[in-house]
Scaffold this motif. Structure first.
Motif, PDB file in Angstrom:
ATOM      1  N   LYS A  37     -72.676 -40.510   7.542  1.00 43.74           N
ATOM      2  CA  LYS A  37     -72.767 -39.514   6.465  1.00 43.74           C
ATOM      3  C   LYS A  37     -71.752 -38.393   6.639  1.00 43.74           C
ATOM      4  CE  LYS A  37     -77.616 -40.227   5.210  1.00 43.74           C
ATOM      5  NZ  LYS A  37     -78.968 -39.603   5.126  1.00 43.74           N
ATOM      6  N   LEU A  38     -71.518 -37.954   7.880  1.00 46.29           N
ATOM      7  CA  LEU A  38     -70.543 -36.879   8.088  1.00 46.29           C
ATOM      8  C   LEU A  38     -69.135 -37.325   7.697  1.00 46.29           C
ATOM      9  CD1 LEU A  38     -69.747 -34.068   9.090  1.00 46.29           C
ATOM     10  CD2 LEU A  38     -69.648 -35.019  11.413  1.00 46.29           C
ATOM     11  N   PRO A  39     -68.634 -38.478   8.155  1.00 45.37           N
ATOM     12  CA  PRO A  39     -67.303 -38.908   7.701  1.00 45.37           C
ATOM     13  C   PRO A  39     -67.212 -39.076   6.184  1.00 45.37           C
ATOM     14  CG  PRO A  39     -67.955 -40.143   9.638  1.00 45.37           C
ATOM     15  CD  PRO A  39     -69.163 -39.357   9.221  1.00 45.37           C
ATOM     16  N   LEU A  40     -68.261 -39.597   5.574  1.00 43.08           N
ATOM     17  CA  LEU A  40     -68.248 -39.734   4.119  1.00 43.08           C
ATOM     18  C   LEU A  40     -68.078 -38.373   3.448  1.00 43.08           C
ATOM     19  CD1 LEU A  40     -71.063 -42.400   3.796  1.00 43.08           C
ATOM     20  CD2 LEU A  40     -68.734 -42.676   2.924  1.00 43.08           C
ATOM     21  N   ARG A  41     -68.809 -37.394   3.931  1.00 37.20           N
ATOM     22  CA  ARG A  41     -68.722 -36.063   3.335  1.00 37.20           C
ATOM     23  C   ARG A  41     -67.355 -35.428   3.613  1.00 37.20           C
ATOM     24  NH1 ARG A  41     -72.465 -31.973   1.912  1.00 37.20           N
ATOM     25  NH2 ARG A  41     -71.261 -30.450   0.726  1.00 37.20           N
ATOM     26  N   LEU A  42     -66.794 -35.681   4.783  1.00 40.41           N
ATOM     27  CA  LEU A  42     -65.472 -35.144   5.099  1.00 40.41           C
ATOM     28  C   LEU A  42     -64.419 -35.658   4.116  1.00 40.41           C
ATOM     29  CD1 LEU A  42     -65.519 -35.428   8.997  1.00 40.41           C
ATOM     30  CD2 LEU A  42     -65.093 -33.322   7.723  1.00 40.41           C
ATOM     31  N   ILE A  43     -64.483 -36.942   3.805  1.00 40.60           N
ATOM     32  CA  ILE A  43     -63.529 -37.516   2.857  1.00 40.60           C
ATOM     33  C   ILE A  43     -63.808 -37.013   1.448  1.00 40.60           C
ATOM     34  CG2 ILE A  43     -62.711 -39.660   1.806  1.00 40.60           C
ATOM     35  CD1 ILE A  43     -61.742 -39.266   4.662  1.00 40.60           C
ATOM     36  N   GLN A  44     -65.064 -37.006   1.050  1.00 44.42           N
ATOM     37  CA  GLN A  44     -65.420 -36.617  -0.312  1.00 44.42           C
ATOM     38  C   GLN A  44     -65.071 -35.168  -0.623  1.00 44.42           C
ATOM     39  OE1 GLN A  44     -69.549 -37.658  -0.219  1.00 44.42           O
ATOM     40  NE2 GLN A  44     -69.208 -39.784  -0.759  1.00 44.42           N
ATOM     41  N   THR A  45     -65.136 -34.300   0.388  1.00 42.77           N
ATOM     42  CA  THR A  45     -64.837 -32.885   0.178  1.00 42.77           C
ATOM     43  C   THR A  45     -63.378 -32.548   0.462  1.00 42.77           C
ATOM     44  OG1 THR A  45     -65.542 -32.391   2.448  1.00 42.77           O
ATOM     45  CG2 THR A  45     -67.191 -32.146   0.690  1.00 42.77           C
ATOM     46  N   GLY A  46     -62.590 -33.548   0.869  1.00 42.17           N
ATOM     47  CA  GLY A  46     -61.188 -33.309   1.151  1.00 42.17           C
ATOM     48  C   GLY A  46     -60.933 -32.586   2.461  1.00 42.17           C
ATOM     49  N   ARG A  47     -61.910 -32.549   3.348  1.00 46.57           N
ATOM     50  CA  ARG A  47     -61.740 -31.875   4.635  1.00 46.57           C
ATOM     51  C   ARG A  47     -61.128 -32.797   5.690  1.00 46.57           C
ATOM     52  NH1 ARG A  47     -64.240 -26.944   4.168  1.00 46.57           N
ATOM     53  NH2 ARG A  47     -63.956 -26.524   6.397  1.00 46.57           N
ATOM     54  N   ALA A  48     -60.947 -34.064   5.349  1.00 46.74           N
ATOM     55  CA  ALA A  48     -60.227 -35.011   6.201  1.00 46.74           C
ATOM     56  C   ALA A  48     -59.536 -36.027   5.302  1.00 46.74           C
ATOM     57  CB  ALA A  48     -61.173 -35.719   7.165  1.00 46.74           C
ATOM     58  N   ARG A  49     -58.367 -36.493   5.742  1.00 50.86           N
ATOM     59  CA  ARG A  49     -57.659 -37.514   4.963  1.00 50.86           C
ATOM     60  C   ARG A  49     -58.120 -38.916   5.350  1.00 50.86           C
ATOM     61  NH1 ARG A  49     -53.411 -34.141   6.412  1.00 50.86           N
ATOM     62  NH2 ARG A  49     -52.660 -35.662   7.953  1.00 50.86           N
ATOM     63  N   ARG A  50     -58.518 -39.068   6.606  1.00 49.50           N
ATOM     64  CA  ARG A  50     -58.924 -40.374   7.110  1.00 49.50           C
ATOM     65  C   ARG A  50     -59.975 -40.160   8.191  1.00 49.50           C
ATOM     66  NH1 ARG A  50     -56.717 -43.512  11.511  1.00 49.50           N
ATOM     67  NH2 ARG A  50     -57.224 -45.727  11.285  1.00 49.50           N
ATOM     68  N   CYS A  51     -60.905 -41.102   8.325  1.00 51.43           N
ATOM     69  CA  CYS A  51     -61.936 -41.004   9.352  1.00 51.43           C
ATOM     70  C   CYS A  51     -62.074 -42.323  10.103  1.00 51.43           C
ATOM     71  CB  CYS A  51     -63.294 -40.637   8.751  1.00 51.43           C
ATOM     72  SG  CYS A  51     -63.450 -38.905   8.263  1.00 51.43           S
ATOM     73  N   ILE A  52     -62.435 -42.193  11.363  1.00 50.56           N
ATOM     74  CA  ILE A  52     -62.777 -43.345  12.197  1.00 50.56           C
ATOM     75  C   ILE A  52     -64.226 -43.178  12.624  1.00 50.56           C
ATOM     76  CG2 ILE A  52     -62.263 -44.623  14.300  1.00 50.56           C
ATOM     77  CD1 ILE A  52     -59.427 -43.290  14.169  1.00 50.56           C
ATOM     78  N   VAL A  53     -65.041 -44.137  12.308  1.00 57.36           N
ATOM     79  CA  VAL A  53     -66.447 -44.129  12.693  1.00 57.36           C
ATOM     80  C   VAL A  53     -66.615 -45.027  13.912  1.00 57.36           C
ATOM     81  CG1 VAL A  53     -68.762 -44.888  12.005  1.00 57.36           C
ATOM     82  CG2 VAL A  53     -67.317 -43.623  10.387  1.00 57.36           C
ATOM     83  N   VAL A  54     -67.193 -44.497  14.967  1.00 53.39           N
ATOM     84  CA  VAL A  54     -67.447 -45.283  16.178  1.00 53.39           C
ATOM     85  C   VAL A  54     -68.952 -45.342  16.411  1.00 53.39           C
ATOM     86  CG1 VAL A  54     -67.089 -45.492  18.656  1.00 53.39           C
ATOM     87  CG2 VAL A  54     -65.243 -44.634  17.200  1.00 53.39           C
ATOM     88  N   GLU A  55     -69.473 -46.559  16.534  1.00 54.23           N
ATOM     89  CA  GLU A  55     -70.911 -46.746  16.767  1.00 54.23           C
ATOM     90  C   GLU A  55     -71.102 -47.931  17.698  1.00 54.23           C
ATOM     91  OE1 GLU A  55     -74.478 -46.393  17.333  1.00 54.23           O
ATOM     92  OE2 GLU A  55     -73.712 -44.892  15.918  1.00 54.23           O
ATOM     93  N   SER A  86     -63.643 -45.221  23.507  1.00 56.84           N
ATOM     94  CA  SER A  86     -62.901 -46.428  23.904  1.00 56.84           C
ATOM     95  C   SER A  86     -62.242 -47.162  22.739  1.00 56.84           C
ATOM     96  CB  SER A  86     -63.829 -47.391  24.671  1.00 56.84           C
ATOM     97  OG  SER A  86     -64.926 -47.789  23.881  1.00 56.84           O
ATOM     98  N   PRO A  87     -62.779 -47.139  21.497  1.00 54.57           N
ATOM     99  CA  PRO A  87     -62.086 -47.837  20.407  1.00 54.57           C
ATOM    100  C   PRO A  87     -60.869 -47.093  19.860  1.00 54.57           C
ATOM    101  CG  PRO A  87     -64.460 -47.731  20.009  1.00 54.57           C
ATOM    102  CD  PRO A  87     -64.144 -46.751  21.080  1.00 54.57           C
ATOM    103  N   LEU A  88     -60.618 -45.866  20.333  1.00 55.85           N
ATOM    104  CA  LEU A  88     -59.507 -45.078  19.804  1.00 55.85           C
ATOM    105  C   LEU A  88     -58.244 -45.283  20.639  1.00 55.85           C
ATOM    106  CD1 LEU A  88     -61.899 -43.685  18.326  1.00 55.85           C
ATOM    107  CD2 LEU A  88     -60.645 -41.540  18.563  1.00 55.85           C
ATOM    108  N   HIS A  89     -57.094 -45.152  19.972  1.00 54.51           N
ATOM    109  CA  HIS A  89     -55.807 -45.201  20.640  1.00 54.51           C
ATOM    110  C   HIS A  89     -55.354 -43.782  20.980  1.00 54.51           C
ATOM    111  CE1 HIS A  89     -55.769 -49.340  19.408  1.00 54.51           C
ATOM    112  NE2 HIS A  89     -55.789 -49.013  18.123  1.00 54.51           N
ATOM    113  N   PRO A  90     -54.504 -43.614  21.988  1.00 48.99           N
ATOM    114  CA  PRO A  90     -54.009 -42.275  22.323  1.00 48.99           C
ATOM    115  C   PRO A  90     -53.375 -41.585  21.115  1.00 48.99           C
ATOM    116  CG  PRO A  90     -53.464 -43.808  24.076  1.00 48.99           C
ATOM    117  CD  PRO A  90     -54.026 -44.636  22.953  1.00 48.99           C
ATOM    118  N   ALA A  91     -53.743 -40.317  20.942  1.00 53.58           N
ATOM    119  CA  ALA A  91     -53.190 -39.465  19.878  1.00 53.58           C
ATOM    120  C   ALA A  91     -53.483 -39.986  18.472  1.00 53.58           C
ATOM    121  CB  ALA A  91     -51.689 -39.270  20.063  1.00 53.58           C
ATOM    122  N   GLU A  92     -54.477 -40.853  18.336  1.00 53.78           N
ATOM    123  CA  GLU A  92     -54.773 -41.406  17.013  1.00 53.78           C
ATOM    124  C   GLU A  92     -55.512 -40.418  16.130  1.00 53.78           C
ATOM    125  OE1 GLU A  92     -56.665 -45.481  15.035  1.00 53.78           O
ATOM    126  OE2 GLU A  92     -57.240 -44.902  17.084  1.00 53.78           O
ATOM    127  N   ALA A  93     -56.381 -39.595  16.719  1.00 51.27           N
ATOM    128  CA  ALA A  93     -57.206 -38.675  15.936  1.00 51.27           C
ATOM    129  C   ALA A  93     -56.764 -37.234  16.164  1.00 51.27           C
ATOM    130  CB  ALA A  93     -58.677 -38.834  16.312  1.00 51.27           C
TER     131      ALA A  93
END
Length: 231
Positions: A37-55, A86-93
């Motif tokens: 829900k947080l990444p969805l809201r970040l995109i919908q409100t324009g507070r992030a251009r892209r999100c990575i969800v890790v679960e 662990s699923p993220l690459h260096p400097a990706e986020a």
């Protein structure tokens, strides 16, 4: 995106709204996202251009993928299976959030992150005393730039950390144990929610305290905190 889907994800609870308010970023990683829900809201409100969800857990992972698909945001939100960073690459986020976990668990996730993977901005919402996170931040080159206490089932702390060289001046001229336990910015604000928490700690710890006991150290920190907010 349909109006029904927009309405479905239009609101977050107060603690996640506080996390949202502390973010304005390019690529954001939400670690242990659960429902996304947080990444969805970040995109919908324009507070992030892209999100990575890790679960990590299969059930929440499937729920996150389903929610992202229903919102039609697959092209902006990448849902990944994995543990911590662990699923993220260096400097990706550019930023990351971890919410709804114990402070010790969050600090452990941060400590286990591989070199170069942690982004410069972190917004963290532990479900208990944030002292382990503040200790990690001071040891790891992150400054505490903002913190909030959100009223709920219990007071929820929200911390914003920014990677920065040198000592964190937020702790300057404050008793360190009290600042680590209750938060340097919160102590300076001296809000009623924090005051009530400190006073409750004093009442709870006073009958338990004795030289050499952990309760005595915690009571000393609480009493020092009271001196800061009630000079």
């Amino acid at each position: 995106m349909t109006p029904q889907v927009l309405q479905r994800f239009a609101r977050l609870d107060e603690r996640l709204e506080a996390v949202l308010a502390l973010l304005h970023t390019g690529t954001h990683a939400d670690i242990g996202s659960d429902h996304a829900k947080l990444p969805l809201r970040l995109i919908q409100t324009g507070r992030a251009r892209r999100c990575i969800v890790v679960e990590l857990n299969p059930g929440p992972l499937a729920l996150a993928r389903r929610n992202v698909a229903r919102a039609g945001l697959d092209n902006q939100i990448d849902v990944r299976s994995g543990n911590g960073f662990s699923p993220l690459h260096p400097a990706e986020a550019d930023s990351a959030s971890i919410t709804g976990m114990g402070a010790g668990t969050i600090a452990g996730i941060l400590r286990r992150a591989e070199e170069g993977v942690l982004p410069p901005t972190l917004v963290l919402q532990p479900n208990d005393n944030p002292a382990p996170i503040r200790v990690w931040a001071r040891e790891s080159g992150y400054h505490l730039t903002d913190e909030r206490l959100i009223d709920g089932y219990w007071p929820y702390p929200v911390l914003r950390l920014l990677r920065h060289p040198g000592p964190d001046l937020a702790y300057q001229d404050l008793p360190l144990a009290a600042a680590l336990r209750y938060g340097p910015h919160l102590l300076r604000e001296a809000g009623p929610l924090l005051a009530a928490r400190i006073q409750a700690d004093v009442l709870r710890l006073t009958p338990l305290a004795a030289p050499g006991r952990t309760a005595q150290l915690e009571l000393d920190a609480a009493q020092d905190a009271l001196k800061v907010i009630e000079p």
